[in-house]
Design a protein around this motif. Structure first.
Motif, PDB file in Angstrom:
ATOM      1  N   PRO A  55      18.441 -36.707   8.934  1.00  0.00           N
ATOM      2  CA  PRO A  55      18.168 -38.176   8.918  1.00  0.00           C
ATOM      3  C   PRO A  55      17.514 -38.584  10.182  1.00  0.00           C
ATOM      4  N   ALA A  56      18.167 -37.885  11.146  1.00  0.00           N
ATOM      5  CA  ALA A  56      17.214 -38.290  12.572  1.00  0.00           C
ATOM      6  C   ALA A  56      15.675 -38.048  12.552  1.00  0.00           C
ATOM      7  N   LEU A  57      15.544 -36.770  11.830  1.00  0.00           N
ATOM      8  CA  LEU A  57      14.034 -36.234  11.690  1.00  0.00           C
ATOM      9  C   LEU A  57      13.378 -37.205  10.786  1.00  0.00           C
ATOM     10  N   MET A  58      14.040 -37.656   9.998  1.00  0.00           N
ATOM     11  CA  MET A  58      13.354 -38.688   9.013  1.00  0.00           C
ATOM     12  C   MET A  58      13.015 -39.949   9.436  1.00  0.00           C
ATOM     13  N   VAL A  59      14.010 -40.579  10.329  1.00  0.00           N
ATOM     14  CA  VAL A  59      13.687 -41.829  10.804  1.00  0.00           C
ATOM     15  C   VAL A  59      12.673 -41.540  12.095  1.00  0.00           C
ATOM     16  N   LEU A  60      12.597 -40.492  12.954  1.00  0.00           N
ATOM     17  CA  LEU A  60      11.491 -40.395  13.651  1.00  0.00           C
ATOM     18  C   LEU A  60      10.203 -40.171  13.162  1.00  0.00           C
ATOM     19  N   LEU A  61       9.983 -39.731  12.146  1.00  0.00           N
ATOM     20  CA  LEU A  61       8.669 -39.478  11.283  1.00  0.00           C
ATOM     21  C   LEU A  61       8.486 -40.943  10.872  1.00  0.00           C
ATOM     22  N   LEU A  62       9.202 -41.671  10.193  1.00  0.00           N
ATOM     23  CA  LEU A  62       9.156 -43.012   9.851  1.00  0.00           C
ATOM     24  C   LEU A  62       8.663 -43.927  11.266  1.00  0.00           C
ATOM     25  N   ASP A  63       9.039 -43.992  12.110  1.00  0.00           N
ATOM     26  CA  ASP A  63       8.882 -44.647  13.168  1.00  0.00           C
ATOM     27  C   ASP A  63       7.453 -44.397  14.088  1.00  0.00           C
ATOM     28  N   ILE A  64       7.365 -43.172  14.069  1.00  0.00           N
ATOM     29  CA  ILE A  64       6.070 -42.769  14.880  1.00  0.00           C
ATOM     30  C   ILE A  64       4.756 -43.549  14.740  1.00  0.00           C
ATOM     31  N   PRO A  65       4.391 -43.622  13.345  1.00  0.00           N
ATOM     32  CA  PRO A  65       3.317 -44.252  13.004  1.00  0.00           C
ATOM     33  C   PRO A  65       3.216 -45.687  13.204  1.00  0.00           C
ATOM     34  N   LEU A  66       4.393 -46.318  12.926  1.00  0.00           N
ATOM     35  CA  LEU A  66       4.690 -47.747  13.222  1.00  0.00           C
ATOM     36  C   LEU A  66       4.591 -48.146  14.604  1.00  0.00           C
ATOM     37  N   PHE A  67       5.100 -47.017  15.545  1.00  0.00           N
ATOM     38  CA  PHE A  67       5.114 -47.500  16.983  1.00  0.00           C
ATOM     39  C   PHE A  67       3.468 -47.364  17.309  1.00  0.00           C
ATOM     40  N   LEU A  68       2.712 -46.626  16.766  1.00  0.00           N
ATOM     41  CA  LEU A  68       1.319 -46.413  16.959  1.00  0.00           C
ATOM     42  C   LEU A  68       0.477 -47.792  16.439  1.00  0.00           C
ATOM     43  N   VAL A  69       0.962 -48.121  15.202  1.00  0.00           N
ATOM     44  CA  VAL A  69       0.326 -49.465  14.915  1.00  0.00           C
ATOM     45  C   VAL A  69       0.715 -50.549  16.041  1.00  0.00           C
ATOM     46  N   ALA A  70       1.846 -50.665  16.064  1.00  0.00           N
ATOM     47  CA  ALA A  70       2.397 -51.663  16.884  1.00  0.00           C
ATOM     48  C   ALA A  70       1.492 -51.601  18.209  1.00  0.00           C
ATOM     49  N   GLY A 137      11.482 -48.695  14.177  1.00  0.00           N
ATOM     50  CA  GLY A 137      10.320 -48.807  13.341  1.00  0.00           C
ATOM     51  C   GLY A 137      10.586 -49.821  12.227  1.00  0.00           C
ATOM     52  N   ASP A 138      11.620 -49.958  11.471  1.00  0.00           N
ATOM     53  CA  ASP A 138      11.932 -50.962  10.617  1.00  0.00           C
ATOM     54  C   ASP A 138      11.828 -52.308  11.077  1.00  0.00           C
ATOM     55  N   ASP A 139      12.337 -52.635  12.116  1.00  0.00           N
ATOM     56  CA  ASP A 139      12.025 -53.903  12.935  1.00  0.00           C
ATOM     57  C   ASP A 139      10.645 -54.077  13.060  1.00  0.00           C
ATOM     58  N   ILE A 140       9.937 -53.340  13.705  1.00  0.00           N
ATOM     59  CA  ILE A 140       8.453 -53.438  13.657  1.00  0.00           C
ATOM     60  C   ILE A 140       7.675 -53.675  12.483  1.00  0.00           C
ATOM     61  N   LEU A 141       8.108 -52.701  11.344  1.00  0.00           N
ATOM     62  CA  LEU A 141       7.496 -53.058  10.187  1.00  0.00           C
ATOM     63  C   LEU A 141       7.827 -54.481   9.599  1.00  0.00           C
ATOM     64  N   SER A 142       9.139 -55.082   9.865  1.00  0.00           N
ATOM     65  CA  SER A 142       9.183 -56.305   9.352  1.00  0.00           C
ATOM     66  C   SER A 142       8.585 -57.368  10.396  1.00  0.00           C
ATOM     67  N   LEU A 143       8.472 -57.358  11.612  1.00  0.00           N
ATOM     68  CA  LEU A 143       7.564 -57.960  12.141  1.00  0.00           C
ATOM     69  C   LEU A 143       5.951 -58.116  11.704  1.00  0.00           C
ATOM     70  N   LEU A 144       5.513 -56.974  11.551  1.00  0.00           N
ATOM     71  CA  LEU A 144       4.110 -56.894  11.109  1.00  0.00           C
ATOM     72  C   LEU A 144       3.944 -57.497   9.728  1.00  0.00           C
ATOM     73  N   LEU A 145       4.930 -57.254   8.808  1.00  0.00           N
ATOM     74  CA  LEU A 145       4.656 -57.864   7.554  1.00  0.00           C
ATOM     75  C   LEU A 145       5.071 -59.272   7.389  1.00  0.00           C
ATOM     76  N   SER A 146       5.742 -59.794   8.204  1.00  0.00           N
ATOM     77  CA  SER A 146       6.155 -61.197   8.411  1.00  0.00           C
ATOM     78  C   SER A 146       4.792 -61.880   8.943  1.00  0.00           C
ATOM     79  N   LYS A 147       4.293 -61.370   9.867  1.00  0.00           N
ATOM     80  CA  LYS A 147       3.086 -61.805  10.493  1.00  0.00           C
ATOM     81  C   LYS A 147       1.790 -62.074   9.515  1.00  0.00           C
ATOM     82  N   TYR A 148       1.594 -61.030   8.454  1.00  0.00           N
ATOM     83  CA  TYR A 148       0.573 -60.994   7.730  1.00  0.00           C
ATOM     84  C   TYR A 148       0.847 -61.416   6.313  1.00  0.00           C
ATOM     85  N   THR A 149       2.226 -61.738   5.863  1.00  0.00           N
ATOM     86  CA  THR A 149       2.570 -62.219   4.640  1.00  0.00           C
ATOM     87  C   THR A 149       3.160 -63.839   4.765  1.00  0.00           C
TER      88      THR A 149
END
Length: 218
Positions: A55-70, A137-149
């Protein structure tokens, strides 16, 4: 200068408090009372059950691209603040797990456990977001989606959590799932109220030193 220093101290104190509150709720209420998880943590648990992935690896893999986008969209100050908030949350959770004498067994009061989980996780997450950071990353995703939707941050959190929880139906007991959904519904509302209440802390004074800086939702 003194006013800026006080704002700086207040801002990071509130981020720390939000991270501490979130860690307290996740460990003492969610974990101790077997409430399930939405967001990236829920996806990490799903990956464990389906693919036997860490689970830790999965969360890390999901977090990294969102950190880069943010980093590109919100600026490097937001990323540093998010790293600070994430490390604070992890540290507080480890401290509670290792040393906390508090046991909140609410197995016979699960509706109350769901309400407390929703209120405390929503308030903790909302404070961190309100003061210009995120805890993952899920917080970041929520912020980005909130901004653009144009949808509120709380609504985005709710939609993402419910989608993950629906994917988890096949291995999570129905009763546990329903109580978790109640918790995330309450949490989503508390997040929205917390982020929108008051004016938060504007961090424009740091823009000259750090480039584009994330400003909390007003």
């Amino acid at each position: 200068m003194m006013r800026r220093a006080l704002q700086f101290v207040q801002r990071y104190a509130m981020i720390l408090f939000g991270a501490c509150l979130l860690a307290f709720a996740y460990y003492h209420i969610n974990f101790q009372n077997h409430l399930s998880e939405g967001g990236f943590v829920g996806l990490g648990l799903l990956a464990k059950y389906v693919f036997d992935l860490s689970p830790a690896l999965m969360v890390l893999l999901l977090d990294i691209p969102l950190f880069l986008v943010a980093w590109l969209v919100r600026g490097r100050q937001f990323i540093w603040d998010t790293i600070f908030a994430s490390l604070a949350f992890t540290g507080f959770y480890e401290l509670f797990e290792q040393y906390s004498p508090i046991v909140m067994d609410m197995s016979r009061m699960m509706p109350l456990a769901s309400v407390l989980s929703g209120v405390l996780t929503g308030l903790g997450t909302g404070l961190v977001l309100r003061y210009g950071a995120a805890t993952g990353g899920d917080d970041i995703l929520s912020l980005l989606l909130s901004k653009y939707t144009g949808l509120s941050i709380g609504t985005i959190f709710l939609l993402l959590d419910v989608m993950v929880l629906c994917l988890s139906f096949w291995y999570v007991p129905m009763k546990e799932m329903l109580y978790t959904i109640l918790a995330v519904v309450i949490s989503s509302q508390v997040i929205t109220w917390t982020v929108k209440s008051g004016t938060g802390i504007a961090v424009e004074e740091e823009a000259h030193a750090h480039g584009n800086v994330s400003v909390t939702h007003q």
